[in-house]
Design an enzyme around this catalytic site. Sequence first.
Site, PDB file in Angstrom:
ATOM      1  N   HIS A   1      -3.943  13.957   0.456  1.00  0.00           N
ATOM      2  CA  HIS A   1      -4.097  13.094   1.633  1.00  0.00           C
ATOM      3  C   HIS A   1      -2.891  13.225   2.562  1.00  0.00           C
ATOM      4  O   HIS A   1      -3.042  13.406   3.773  1.00  0.00           O
ATOM      5  CB  HIS A   1      -4.273  11.638   1.187  1.00  0.00           C
ATOM      6  CG  HIS A   1      -4.225  10.644   2.315  1.00  0.00           C
ATOM      7  ND1 HIS A   1      -5.229  10.522   3.243  1.00  0.00           N
ATOM      8  CD2 HIS A   1      -3.286   9.728   2.670  1.00  0.00           C
ATOM      9  CE1 HIS A   1      -4.929   9.573   4.122  1.00  0.00           C
ATOM     10  NE2 HIS A   1      -3.749   9.069   3.791  1.00  0.00           N
TER      11      HIS A   1
ATOM     12  N   ARG B   1      -7.551   3.751  13.026  1.00  0.00           N
ATOM     13  CA  ARG B   1      -6.638   4.878  13.310  1.00  0.00           C
ATOM     14  C   ARG B   1      -6.093   4.840  14.731  1.00  0.00           C
ATOM     15  O   ARG B   1      -4.974   5.291  14.975  1.00  0.00           O
ATOM     16  CB  ARG B   1      -7.366   6.213  13.091  1.00  0.00           C
ATOM     17  CG  ARG B   1      -7.920   6.404  11.701  1.00  0.00           C
ATOM     18  CD  ARG B   1      -6.836   6.405  10.642  1.00  0.00           C
ATOM     19  NE  ARG B   1      -7.423   6.503   9.306  1.00  0.00           N
ATOM     20  CZ  ARG B   1      -6.741   6.298   8.187  1.00  0.00           C
ATOM     21  NH1 ARG B   1      -5.447   5.975   8.230  1.00  0.00           N
ATOM     22  NH2 ARG B   1      -7.321   6.391   7.013  1.00  0.00           N
TER      23      ARG B   1
ATOM     24  N   ASP C   1      -8.960   0.331   1.734  1.00  0.00           N
ATOM     25  CA  ASP C   1      -8.014  -0.155   2.738  1.00  0.00           C
ATOM     26  C   ASP C   1      -8.531   0.232   4.125  1.00  0.00           C
ATOM     27  O   ASP C   1      -8.163   1.274   4.676  1.00  0.00           O
ATOM     28  CB  ASP C   1      -6.633   0.457   2.472  1.00  0.00           C
ATOM     29  CG  ASP C   1      -5.554  -0.224   3.289  1.00  0.00           C
ATOM     30  OD1 ASP C   1      -5.569  -1.460   3.372  1.00  0.00           O
ATOM     31  OD2 ASP C   1      -4.704   0.492   3.842  1.00  0.00           O
TER      32      ASP C   1
ATOM     33  N   LYS D   1      -3.930  -2.192   9.827  1.00  0.00           N
ATOM     34  CA  LYS D   1      -4.265  -2.327   8.408  1.00  0.00           C
ATOM     35  C   LYS D   1      -4.503  -3.783   8.023  1.00  0.00           C
ATOM     36  O   LYS D   1      -4.565  -4.097   6.834  1.00  0.00           O
ATOM     37  CB  LYS D   1      -3.091  -1.800   7.568  1.00  0.00           C
ATOM     38  CG  LYS D   1      -2.755  -0.345   7.814  1.00  0.00           C
ATOM     39  CD  LYS D   1      -3.707   0.580   7.086  1.00  0.00           C
ATOM     40  CE  LYS D   1      -3.123   1.982   6.999  1.00  0.00           C
ATOM     41  NZ  LYS D   1      -3.845   2.781   5.999  1.00  0.00           N
TER      42      LYS D   1
ATOM     43  N   GLU E   1      -9.066   4.005  -2.618  1.00  0.00           N
ATOM     44  CA  GLU E   1      -7.856   3.821  -3.430  1.00  0.00           C
ATOM     45  C   GLU E   1      -8.172   3.091  -4.735  1.00  0.00           C
ATOM     46  O   GLU E   1      -9.229   2.494  -4.898  1.00  0.00           O
ATOM     47  CB  GLU E   1      -6.813   2.987  -2.660  1.00  0.00           C
ATOM     48  CG  GLU E   1      -6.428   3.552  -1.301  1.00  0.00           C
ATOM     49  CD  GLU E   1      -5.219   2.884  -0.674  1.00  0.00           C
ATOM     50  OE1 GLU E   1      -4.363   2.353  -1.410  1.00  0.00           O
ATOM     51  OE2 GLU E   1      -5.134   2.888   0.571  1.00  0.00           O
TER      52      GLU E   1
ATOM     53  N   GLU F   1     -10.171   3.877   3.358  1.00  0.00           N
ATOM     54  CA  GLU F   1      -9.267   4.614   2.474  1.00  0.00           C
ATOM     55  C   GLU F   1      -9.666   4.309   1.038  1.00  0.00           C
ATOM     56  O   GLU F   1      -9.613   3.161   0.598  1.00  0.00           O
ATOM     57  CB  GLU F   1      -7.799   4.223   2.729  1.00  0.00           C
ATOM     58  CG  GLU F   1      -7.298   4.721   4.085  1.00  0.00           C
ATOM     59  CD  GLU F   1      -5.781   4.657   4.255  1.00  0.00           C
ATOM     60  OE1 GLU F   1      -5.120   3.894   3.529  1.00  0.00           O
ATOM     61  OE2 GLU F   1      -5.270   5.387   5.130  1.00  0.00           O
TER      62      GLU F   1
ATOM     63  N   GLN G   1      -3.431   2.231  14.841  1.00  0.00           N
ATOM     64  CA  GLN G   1      -2.292   2.767  14.093  1.00  0.00           C
ATOM     65  C   GLN G   1      -1.467   3.751  14.928  1.00  0.00           C
ATOM     66  O   GLN G   1      -0.232   3.691  14.942  1.00  0.00           O
ATOM     67  CB  GLN G   1      -2.810   3.449  12.823  1.00  0.00           C
ATOM     68  CG  GLN G   1      -1.735   3.803  11.810  1.00  0.00           C
ATOM     69  CD  GLN G   1      -2.333   4.324  10.487  1.00  0.00           C
ATOM     70  OE1 GLN G   1      -3.539   4.324  10.293  1.00  0.00           O
ATOM     71  NE2 GLN G   1      -1.466   4.745   9.586  1.00  0.00           N
TER      72      GLN G   1
ATOM     73  N   GLU H   1      -9.874  12.376   7.303  1.00  0.00           N
ATOM     74  CA  GLU H   1      -9.797  13.710   6.710  1.00  0.00           C
ATOM     75  C   GLU H   1     -11.166  14.395   6.696  1.00  0.00           C
ATOM     76  O   GLU H   1     -11.262  15.585   6.979  1.00  0.00           O
ATOM     77  CB  GLU H   1      -9.263  13.611   5.280  1.00  0.00           C
ATOM     78  CG  GLU H   1      -7.830  13.123   5.183  1.00  0.00           C
ATOM     79  CD  GLU H   1      -7.488  12.697   3.762  1.00  0.00           C
ATOM     80  OE1 GLU H   1      -7.671  11.493   3.458  1.00  0.00           O
ATOM     81  OE2 GLU H   1      -7.082  13.561   2.970  1.00  0.00           O
TER      82      GLU H   1
ATOM     83  N   THR I   1      -8.886  -5.592   3.495  1.00  0.00           N
ATOM     84  CA  THR I   1      -8.869  -4.617   2.413  1.00  0.00           C
ATOM     85  C   THR I   1      -9.811  -5.155   1.353  1.00  0.00           C
ATOM     86  O   THR I   1      -9.659  -6.300   0.925  1.00  0.00           O
ATOM     87  CB  THR I   1      -7.447  -4.455   1.838  1.00  0.00           C
ATOM     88  OG1 THR I   1      -6.600  -3.915   2.864  1.00  0.00           O
ATOM     89  CG2 THR I   1      -7.423  -3.537   0.629  1.00  0.00           C
TER      90      THR I   1
ATOM     91  N   ASP J   1       0.849  -1.183   0.000  1.00  0.00           N
ATOM     92  CA  ASP J   1       0.000   0.000   0.000  1.00  0.00           C
ATOM     93  C   ASP J   1       0.888   1.238   0.000  1.00  0.00           C
ATOM     94  O   ASP J   1       1.855   1.321   0.768  1.00  0.00           O
ATOM     95  CB  ASP J   1      -0.910  -0.017   1.231  1.00  0.00           C
ATOM     96  CG  ASP J   1      -2.065   0.957   1.077  1.00  0.00           C
ATOM     97  OD1 ASP J   1      -2.452   1.252  -0.071  1.00  0.00           O
ATOM     98  OD2 ASP J   1      -2.593   1.411   2.100  1.00  0.00           O
TER      99      ASP J   1
END
Lengths: 417, 417
Positions: free
Chosen positions: B133, B235, B231, B251, B201, B199, B238, B361, B255, B126
């Site tokens: 971002h 948070r 993905d 993560k 992507e 996420e 993380q 975000e 996915t 990834d």
Amino acid sequence: MNDLKLSWIASANSAETLFPLNNLPYGVFSTNGKRPHCGVAIGNFILDVTLAEESGLLTICSEPLFKAASWNKLMSQSPNVWTTFRTRLMEILAEDSSDQARAEAFLISSADVQLHMPFTVSEYTDFYAGRHHALNVGMMFRGPENALPPNWLHIPIGYNGRASSIVVSGTNIRRPWSQLKSPDDTDPRFGPSARFDIELEIGAVVGVPSNGPITVSQADDNIFGYVLLNDWSARDIQAWEYQPLGPFQSKATATSISPWIVTKAALDPFRCETPEREKELLPHLRDCGPMLYDINLSVSLIPDNGLETEIAHTNYNVMYYSAAQQLAHHTTSGCPMRTGDLLGSGTISGPRKDNRGSLLELSWGGKEPFELIDGSSRSFLEDGDTIVLKGSANGHGYKVGFGDCVGKIIEAVNDLE
Amino acid sequence: MNDLKLSWIASANSAETLFPLNNLPYGVFSTNGKRPHCGVAIGNFILDVTLAEESGLLTICSEPLFKAASWNKLMSQSPNVWTTFRTRLMEILAEDSSDQARAEAFLISSADVQLHMPFTVSEYTDFYAGRHHALNVGMMFRGPENALPPNWLHIPIGYNGRASSIVVSGTNIRRPWSQLKSPDDTDPRFGPSARFDIELEIGAVVGVPSNGPITVSQADDNIFGYVLLNDWSARDIQAWEYQPLGPFQSKATATSISPWIVTKAALDPFRCETPEREKELLPHLRDCGPMLYDINLSVSLIPDNGLETEIAHTNYNVMYYSAAQQLAHHTTSGCPMRTGDLLGSGTISGPRKDNRGSLLELSWGGKEPFELIDGSSRSFLEDGDTIVLKGSANGHGYKVGFGDCVGKIIEAVNDLE
């Protein structure tokens, strides 16, 4: 229990062999360029397991387990099947075996074979579970106050590596190119790594797959065996790339493993406890039995056509987290684990200077080059250097060994210009 | 060139279908619990490629390519074979085809099928290649001065993910447990993620393997096609785990990818340039043609039994690095790449607030919850929420689409207590 078991193969009864009847490690070999077969090391010989199964001598399942040149099919079976297989192997190879005559037909001298990857690696994870290593690296980069990251005493920190880069002992290792930038440079440049390093590790091989969180005890059950592992690392590439998402190309050139998987059963007499905990672990990671192993390890460096210098020796029993704890942590978020997943222990450094499992630590970041027997010195690897990892657990009058894990550095080539 | 190509299948000629003759994406499907087959989407139908090959209608190689329920075998062939196959597919399905009668026997209504993983993922990487971002995340965590890491404008930063955690659209996503520690806590605890995120992507699928460094141009040649990719990211996990070695369990839950691989050939009319460079890239990463794509993307959130709110829309063309540049960087150190490797683009956020491809975000780290159509608000995902990613490239009177990439959040369960 912890004594030499005798075999009708004389070389397996020597106190010096790495492969007595107590061991019986699993590998893949070929002779004269023929198709690779599964084999078991015993003294100076290899038992051709693929042919022995075909013949009916070593048949434990209704369908063949050893048609493919990898141990994955046995690894994916239940631990009961692992035991049945090992018990049958011992029966065939023990000194009073009634199968000696039949088995002799499937013995090949180890001198005549080429060794291959013993299993197909599904995915590769590398941990950072050696406290002395983490402290040494932390002191070099962040000073003694902040040497251990805040999470270090609570979780076995790990990152995902590249399974495609795992190679068997004996494979040459080409020094990598990549993007580099030293602190003094304004801009990065593309060049060969000048700080190419080793990491002395033990790899745990996952047998039983899982599909959700598992306990430390289940994790220990799911581990099939162990290999020696050298996680070649380009420190200069790592320094430039690793913030904020961790090591990537610095660890992707190659990781070498020993040609033999030593089973959990063979290592069982050498189980030992993890060190005392500075902070109590949360229940899901807590120790529930001795899950480390007392395995003596060493690193030798041989310059091109030169003399061998043992540059470090240490023991797997110094690790802060066991492979079972690492595997349990790996599944907490629901991550599925599969047969053939490989978990690197992290660099195994002990408390003394000559216990350090990487050149980064041995040369203290390149500031204190160390001497070789021939009078030359090293900070990091030079082209032509061969690195040999050795490992064995020592019983009463016998050893359980992995076979050397060897790699020679060859010069960097830029194919892109 | 950029106009709708007509098929004898009427639903493929609609300006609204995602699957006109111009597209022909590759998937794997099954009906009534039968063995999965390879299929190509065309209008409201799927052409059963496994049966069509067996019958001789679609035979392009001496050995069968579609016996296994995955596209890996075609992917591993040379790009010439990819072209031969696509040309033959077009011939069969085009409006003036002489094969219509034979092909009709292999058409299944899309309404009747279950979709599976379209390919076997070898390894998953990834990236972090979206500038908006990276700036948004950097501003939240490091302030506007240090928002972009020093290496960001020089290399496409990436980390290795877990291939075992890739699932096809439609698979439920269980909220993960893991070790967590908020800045106010003295000690970590084991609990369910409270900041579970998405996420948005695009994933690039590697077809041709490589074994050493390759150029950006070679990398583009080796890419087989693209998928939508979500993905899922915890948070809070993380934040506690990612220093110093990057994201790991945060993560690894799952996915999701779209059920259809859209080929590079289908996307060819939509190629576009990467944005202007703030710093010139080193030669080995430099652009050598338009290698991004103009693909419209959106994210919708549907609460349990609730109304759908489009929470973001953006375009793949805003990325700073193309998948070809990412793949080239991935090989610099010699890392072997294999058929089935999957490369996530990194979160695709645009310049405006409603262009943001993650809830982190959109809610600015949870400080600015955003509203849904039903009047409720969100910072991160709640149990029962369904996330739908949509994507299509828009030609003159036709679309080239991926099919939705859907996942529903189900409640966390602690199996360990």
